[in-house]
Motif scaffolding. Structure first.
Motif, mmCIF file in Angstrom:
data_model
loop_
_atom_site.group_PDB
_atom_site.id
_atom_site.type_symbol
_atom_site.label_atom_id
_atom_site.label_comp_id
_atom_site.label_asym_id
_atom_site.label_seq_id
_atom_site.Cartn_x
_atom_site.Cartn_y
_atom_site.Cartn_z
ATOM 1 N N ASP A 57 0.676 -1.227 -0.175
ATOM 2 C CA ASP A 57 0.172 0.182 0.118
ATOM 3 C C ASP A 57 0.843 1.285 0.113
ATOM 4 O O ASP A 57 0.794 2.348 -0.543
ATOM 5 C CB ASP A 57 -0.977 0.077 1.197
ATOM 6 N N LEU A 108 2.336 1.639 -3.386
ATOM 7 C CA LEU A 108 1.516 2.264 -4.477
ATOM 8 C C LEU A 108 1.370 3.711 -4.334
ATOM 9 O O LEU A 108 1.099 4.386 -5.236
ATOM 10 C CB LEU A 108 0.064 1.443 -4.333
ATOM 11 N N GLU A 141 2.281 6.334 -7.053
ATOM 12 C CA GLU A 141 1.415 7.433 -7.690
ATOM 13 C C GLU A 141 2.054 8.760 -7.563
ATOM 14 O O GLU A 141 1.776 9.450 -8.398
ATOM 15 C CB GLU A 141 0.146 7.359 -6.958
#
Length: 66
Positions: free
Chosen positions: A33, A36, A40
Motif C-alpha cells: 500500500d 502504491l 502514484e
C-alpha cells in the motif's frame, strides 16, 4: 495542472523528491500500500516535470524564431 501551476513547480525540489522516492523503492522495506502511494506520487511529479519541460522547449523555440 494548469499552465500557471506548471510554471510554478520547483524543478530542483521535484527531482529531490523523486530521488527520495527512488531510494525508498531501492531499499525495499515498505509494504504494498505504501509502495502504491509512493508510485502514484512519483508519477504525478514526473508528469508535472514533463509538462514543465514542454513549456521550456516551447519558449526556446519562440526565442529562436525571433
Amino acid at each position: 495542472m494548469t499552465k500557471k501551476e506548471t510554471k510554478q513547480i520547483d524543478v530542483n525540489k521535484s527531482f529531490e523528491e523523486l530521488e527520495a522516492l527512488t531510494d525508498w523503492f531501492e531499499k525495499g522495506d515498505g509494504d504494498l500500500d505504501q509502495g502504491l502511494q509512493k508510485f502514484e506520487r512519483a508519477m504525478e511529479i514526473a508528469d508535472a516535470l514533463r509538462k514543465r519541460l514542454d513549456l521550456a522547449e516551447n519558449k526556446v523555440k519562440e526565442i529562436k524564431e525571433r
